[in-house]
Design an enzyme around this catalytic site. Structure first.
Site, PDB file in Angstrom:
ATOM      1  N   TYR A 177       0.850  -1.208   0.000  1.00  0.00           N
ATOM      2  CA  TYR A 177       0.000   0.000   0.000  1.00  0.00           C
ATOM      3  C   TYR A 177       0.883   1.256   0.000  1.00  0.00           C
ATOM      4  O   TYR A 177       0.679   2.187  -0.784  1.00  0.00           O
ATOM      5  CB  TYR A 177      -0.906  -0.059   1.233  1.00  0.00           C
ATOM      6  CG  TYR A 177      -1.617   1.222   1.598  1.00  0.00           C
ATOM      7  CD1 TYR A 177      -2.830   1.551   1.005  1.00  0.00           C
ATOM      8  CD2 TYR A 177      -1.091   2.089   2.554  1.00  0.00           C
ATOM      9  CE1 TYR A 177      -3.494   2.720   1.355  1.00  0.00           C
ATOM     10  CE2 TYR A 177      -1.746   3.255   2.911  1.00  0.00           C
ATOM     11  CZ  TYR A 177      -2.945   3.568   2.308  1.00  0.00           C
ATOM     12  OH  TYR A 177      -3.602   4.726   2.653  1.00  0.00           O
ATOM     13  N   LYS A 181       1.349   4.228  -2.934  1.00  0.00           N
ATOM     14  CA  LYS A 181       1.074   5.636  -2.637  1.00  0.00           C
ATOM     15  C   LYS A 181       2.309   6.513  -2.896  1.00  0.00           C
ATOM     16  O   LYS A 181       2.189   7.710  -3.160  1.00  0.00           O
ATOM     17  CB  LYS A 181       0.609   5.776  -1.181  1.00  0.00           C
ATOM     18  CG  LYS A 181      -0.759   5.130  -0.907  1.00  0.00           C
ATOM     19  CD  LYS A 181      -1.885   5.962  -1.503  1.00  0.00           C
ATOM     20  CE  LYS A 181      -3.238   5.566  -0.953  1.00  0.00           C
ATOM     21  NZ  LYS A 181      -4.315   6.452  -1.361  1.00  0.00           N
TER      22      LYS A 181
HETATM   23  P1  NAP Z   1     -12.871   4.871   4.586  1.00  0.00           P
HETATM   24  O1  NAP Z   1     -13.396   5.778   5.626  1.00  0.00           O
HETATM   25  O2  NAP Z   1     -12.744   3.427   4.905  1.00  0.00           O
HETATM   26  O3  NAP Z   1     -13.781   5.052   3.276  1.00  0.00           O
HETATM   27  C1  NAP Z   1     -13.535   4.287   2.185  1.00  0.00           C
HETATM   28  C2  NAP Z   1     -14.450   4.723   1.043  1.00  0.00           C
HETATM   29  O4  NAP Z   1     -13.942   4.132  -0.140  1.00  0.00           O
HETATM   30  C3  NAP Z   1     -15.873   4.246   1.180  1.00  0.00           C
HETATM   31  O5  NAP Z   1     -16.728   5.264   0.697  1.00  0.00           O
HETATM   32  C4  NAP Z   1     -15.931   3.009   0.261  1.00  0.00           C
HETATM   33  O6  NAP Z   1     -17.267   2.800  -0.138  1.00  0.00           O
HETATM   34  C5  NAP Z   1     -14.979   3.478  -0.863  1.00  0.00           C
HETATM   35  N1  NAP Z   1     -14.278   2.498  -1.680  1.00  0.00           N
HETATM   36  C6  NAP Z   1     -13.501   1.477  -1.279  1.00  0.00           C
HETATM   37  N2  NAP Z   1     -12.978   0.832  -2.332  1.00  0.00           N
HETATM   38  C7  NAP Z   1     -13.412   1.494  -3.445  1.00  0.00           C
HETATM   39  C8  NAP Z   1     -13.204   1.314  -4.841  1.00  0.00           C
HETATM   40  N3  NAP Z   1     -12.442   0.303  -5.325  1.00  0.00           N
HETATM   41  N4  NAP Z   1     -13.799   2.165  -5.701  1.00  0.00           N
HETATM   42  C9  NAP Z   1     -14.574   3.169  -5.237  1.00  0.00           C
HETATM   43  N5  NAP Z   1     -14.815   3.385  -3.930  1.00  0.00           N
HETATM   44  C10 NAP Z   1     -14.236   2.548  -3.043  1.00  0.00           C
HETATM   45  O7  NAP Z   1     -11.410   5.322   4.061  1.00  0.00           O
HETATM   46  P2  NAP Z   1     -10.587   6.680   4.290  1.00  0.00           P
HETATM   47  O8  NAP Z   1      -9.770   6.516   5.496  1.00  0.00           O
HETATM   48  O9  NAP Z   1     -11.487   7.832   4.175  1.00  0.00           O
HETATM   49  O10 NAP Z   1      -9.570   6.633   3.046  1.00  0.00           O
HETATM   50  C11 NAP Z   1      -9.738   7.470   1.913  1.00  0.00           C
HETATM   51  C12 NAP Z   1      -8.396   7.737   1.281  1.00  0.00           C
HETATM   52  O11 NAP Z   1      -7.533   8.339   2.230  1.00  0.00           O
HETATM   53  C13 NAP Z   1      -7.666   6.506   0.753  1.00  0.00           C
HETATM   54  O12 NAP Z   1      -7.012   6.842  -0.443  1.00  0.00           O
HETATM   55  C14 NAP Z   1      -6.623   6.231   1.809  1.00  0.00           C
HETATM   56  O13 NAP Z   1      -5.483   5.583   1.294  1.00  0.00           O
HETATM   57  C15 NAP Z   1      -6.287   7.650   2.232  1.00  0.00           C
HETATM   58  N6  NAP Z   1      -5.672   7.755   3.547  1.00  0.00           N
HETATM   59  C16 NAP Z   1      -6.361   7.418   4.679  1.00  0.00           C
HETATM   60  C17 NAP Z   1      -5.721   7.552   5.907  1.00  0.00           C
HETATM   61  C18 NAP Z   1      -6.391   7.230   7.214  1.00  0.00           C
HETATM   62  O14 NAP Z   1      -5.697   7.185   8.235  1.00  0.00           O
HETATM   63  N7  NAP Z   1      -7.693   7.022   7.249  1.00  0.00           N
HETATM   64  C19 NAP Z   1      -4.400   7.985   5.967  1.00  0.00           C
HETATM   65  C20 NAP Z   1      -3.742   8.298   4.799  1.00  0.00           C
HETATM   66  C21 NAP Z   1      -4.388   8.195   3.587  1.00  0.00           C
HETATM   67  P3  NAP Z   1     -17.794   1.411  -0.776  1.00  0.00           P
HETATM   68  O15 NAP Z   1     -17.526   0.341   0.216  1.00  0.00           O
HETATM   69  O16 NAP Z   1     -19.264   1.645  -1.050  1.00  0.00           O
HETATM   70  O17 NAP Z   1     -17.016   1.249  -2.056  1.00  0.00           O
END
Ligand code: NAP
Length: 273
Positions: A177, A181
């Site tokens: 992952y 990124k």
């Molecule tokens: P989250 O709260 O788990 O939300 C994930 C979202 O992604 C949901 O709306 C899910 O809905 C959708 N999803 C998952 N797989 C998908 C796909 N293949 N196509 C389209 N939609 C998809 O996640 P988050 O933490 O907000 O993460 C969002 C972004 O932030 C990601 O790129 C992640 O790498 C990045 N990020 C997160 C963190 C952290 O600590 N949370 C840190 C650094 C970066 P469905 O299940 O309906 O598809």
């Protein structure tokens, strides 16, 4: 005790300030945000819509899309929804057909990512590698490419990729992952250089550890959470609104002279490659 109460109040304050954001920098602009039915994507959708954008919300599951659209509409926001798994070509086509219907795309936020396996980079299975790169990197490249015909017609074309702090300092448990990124940082630079002559900006945001479902492995148990917090100079986990405000800046006129950059919003965590 006092310190944790202070930090908790800081996070609440950020949420409140963000929910009071009342500027209208994005009035009339059309935004597509992938993976925007939960977590960071949903906060971005809400923030851009609050600033006046017409927002296309999307994710894989129809029930999630319906719920997010209903919730945001109840807040008086101008949103529509499309089911889109970012690795599926026909779904991406529907996404851009929707933005065309709304008048043409101005803003693409590529936010979807997956991490099907926990562990070191060289322990991962080949199938996990392929899936992670398909969703986190290849779909971002394809989305940007497929958005271009509409972005080229906009006066305010903007692309934002969502990376992570672990793109800089890979976490042991997030091996592949993290590598996918890191590649997004390169995609940002290369695409920004290519599109600069057309006045389309391409930037990236690298969040730290943000309290969402995606981050539960890092935040769920007291022991892991403590290890994570020890690495965050600000001493607190982030909230999705810490990221949505940065994206709003990048896609607004206030961000019009920023391109090819990755903004790290990670509470001071180390960010050298
Ligand atoms: P989250 O709260 O788990 O939300 C994930 C979202 O992604 C949901 O709306 C899910 O809905 C959708 N999803 C998952 N797989 C998908 C796909 N293949 N196509 C389209 N939609 C998809 O996640 P988050 O933490 O907000 O993460 C969002 C972004 O932030 C990601 O790129 C992640 O790498 C990045 N990020 C997160 C963190 C952290 O600590 N949370 C840190 C650094 C970066 P469905 O299940 O309906 O598809």
């Amino acid at each position: 005790m006092l310190k944790s109460k202070f930090l908790y109040n800081c996070a609440l304050q950020i949420r409140k300030m963000s929910s009071n954001a009342s500027c209208s920098r994005l009035t009339g602009r059309v935004a597509v945000i992938t993976a925007s039915t939960d977590g960071i994507g949903l906060a971005i959708a809400r923030r851009l819509a609050r600033e006046g954008a017409k927002v296309v919300v999307s994710s894989r599951r129809a029930t999630n899309v319906e719920k997010a659209v209903n919730d945001l509409k109840q807040e008086g926001l101008n949103v529509t929804g499309v089911v889109c798994h970012v690795a599926k070509a026909e779904d991406r086509k529907k996404l851009f057909a929707e933005s065309e219907k709304l008048g043409g795309l101005d803003i693409l936020v590529s936010n979807a990512a997956v991490n099907p396996e926990i562990g070191g980079v060289l322990d991962a299975s080949e199938s996990a590698w392929d899936k992670i790169f398909d969703v986190n990197l290849k779909a971002s490249y394809l989305l940007a490419k497929e958005a271009l015909p509409q972005l080229r017609k906009s006066k305010f074309g903007r692309i934002v990729f969502i990376s992570t702090i672990s793109a800089y300092v890979p976490l042991d448990v997030l091996g592949v992952y993290s590598v996918s990124k890191t590649a997004l940082l390169g995609l940002t630079k290369a695409a920004a250089n290519q599109l600069a002559p057309e006045n389309i900006t391409v930037n990236c945001v690298a969040p730290g550890v943000i309290k969402t479902r995606f981050a539960t492995t890092l935040t769920e148990s007291d022991e892991t959470r403590k290890q994570v917090l020890d690495k965050i100079p600000l001493g607190r986990l982030g909230v999705p609104e810490n990221i949505s405000g940065v994206v709003a800046l990048l896609v607004s006129d206030d961000g019009s002279y920023i391109t090819g950059e990755t903004i790290v919003a990670a509470g001071g965590m180390t960010s050298h490659l």
